[in-house]
Design an enzyme around this catalytic site. Structure first.
Site, PDB file in Angstrom:
ATOM      1  N   CYS A  47      42.997  18.485  43.650  1.00 24.25           N
ATOM      2  CA  CYS A  47      43.408  17.431  42.728  1.00 24.25           C
ATOM      3  C   CYS A  47      42.157  16.650  42.332  1.00 24.25           C
ATOM      4  CB  CYS A  47      44.422  16.508  43.411  1.00 24.25           C
ATOM      5  SG  CYS A  47      44.812  15.030  42.433  1.00 24.25           S
ATOM      6  N   ASP A  54      45.397  22.124  46.191  1.00 24.36           N
ATOM      7  CA  ASP A  54      46.533  22.644  45.439  1.00 24.36           C
ATOM      8  C   ASP A  54      46.494  24.162  45.496  1.00 24.36           C
ATOM      9  OD1 ASP A  54      47.760  20.263  44.419  1.00 24.36           O
ATOM     10  OD2 ASP A  54      46.153  20.089  42.945  1.00 24.36           O
ATOM     11  N   GLU A  70      36.918  43.334  34.884  1.00 27.43           N
ATOM     12  CA  GLU A  70      36.582  43.958  36.172  1.00 27.43           C
ATOM     13  C   GLU A  70      37.083  42.989  37.233  1.00 27.43           C
ATOM     14  OE1 GLU A  70      35.468  44.764  39.629  1.00 27.43           O
ATOM     15  OE2 GLU A  70      34.034  43.275  38.868  1.00 27.43           O
ATOM     16  N   THR A  71      38.009  43.428  38.082  1.00 29.48           N
ATOM     17  CA  THR A  71      38.758  42.498  38.920  1.00 29.48           C
ATOM     18  C   THR A  71      37.958  41.866  40.061  1.00 29.48           C
ATOM     19  OG1 THR A  71      39.683  44.336  40.193  1.00 29.48           O
ATOM     20  CG2 THR A  71      41.003  43.465  38.361  1.00 29.48           C
TER      21      THR A  71
END
Length: 130
Positions: A47, A54, A70-71
């Site tokens: 936050c 969060d 490209e992951t």
């Protein structure tokens, strides 16, 4: 990121020492009719006011133009937000803008679905299309 798909170099995939940064890498894709969905279920940020953590699920849906995400680079990109204070709605827009800059997609939608905190769960989406 080069726009010519033939000159793209991947610097993170296959490199266990790759560090988190805001660079999203991509590789050439020949089928722009595809719709690609990436679900990222372990996202965290903070936050911007209280510094409280969060947790969220990030969904990225896009139609590529000439490049696909490209992951591993996406995973490292997402990790850079871990200690950053950012409003949920701003996060969806920033990620959309970063993906547009890296991929020049036909269309992209980023949806951030945050876990409930204080009895309120926030879901925000930000889209771009040509």
């Amino acid at each position: 990121m080069p726009t010519d798909a033939q000159t793209v170099q991947l610097t993170k995939l296959g490199h266990p020492d790759a560090k988190p940064d805001r660079t999203i890498e991509a590789f050439p894709i020949a089928d722009p009719s595809q719709v690609i969905t990436l679900d990222c279920g372990e996202f965290t940020c903070r936050c911007p006011i209280t510094g409280q953590p969060d947790w969220a699920t990030i969904t990225i849906e896009y139609r590529p133009n000439k490049l696909a995400v490209e992951t591993k680079s996406l995973k490292l990109y997402l990790e850079t937000f871990r200690e950053e204070g950012i409003f949920h709605e701003h996060l969806a827009t920033q990620m959309r803008d970063d993906l547009v800059a890296a991929l020049d997609p036909v269309a992209v939608t980023v949806t951030v679905k945050f876990n409930s905190r204080g009895g309120i769960a926030v879901t925000a989406s930000s889209s771009h299309s040509r």
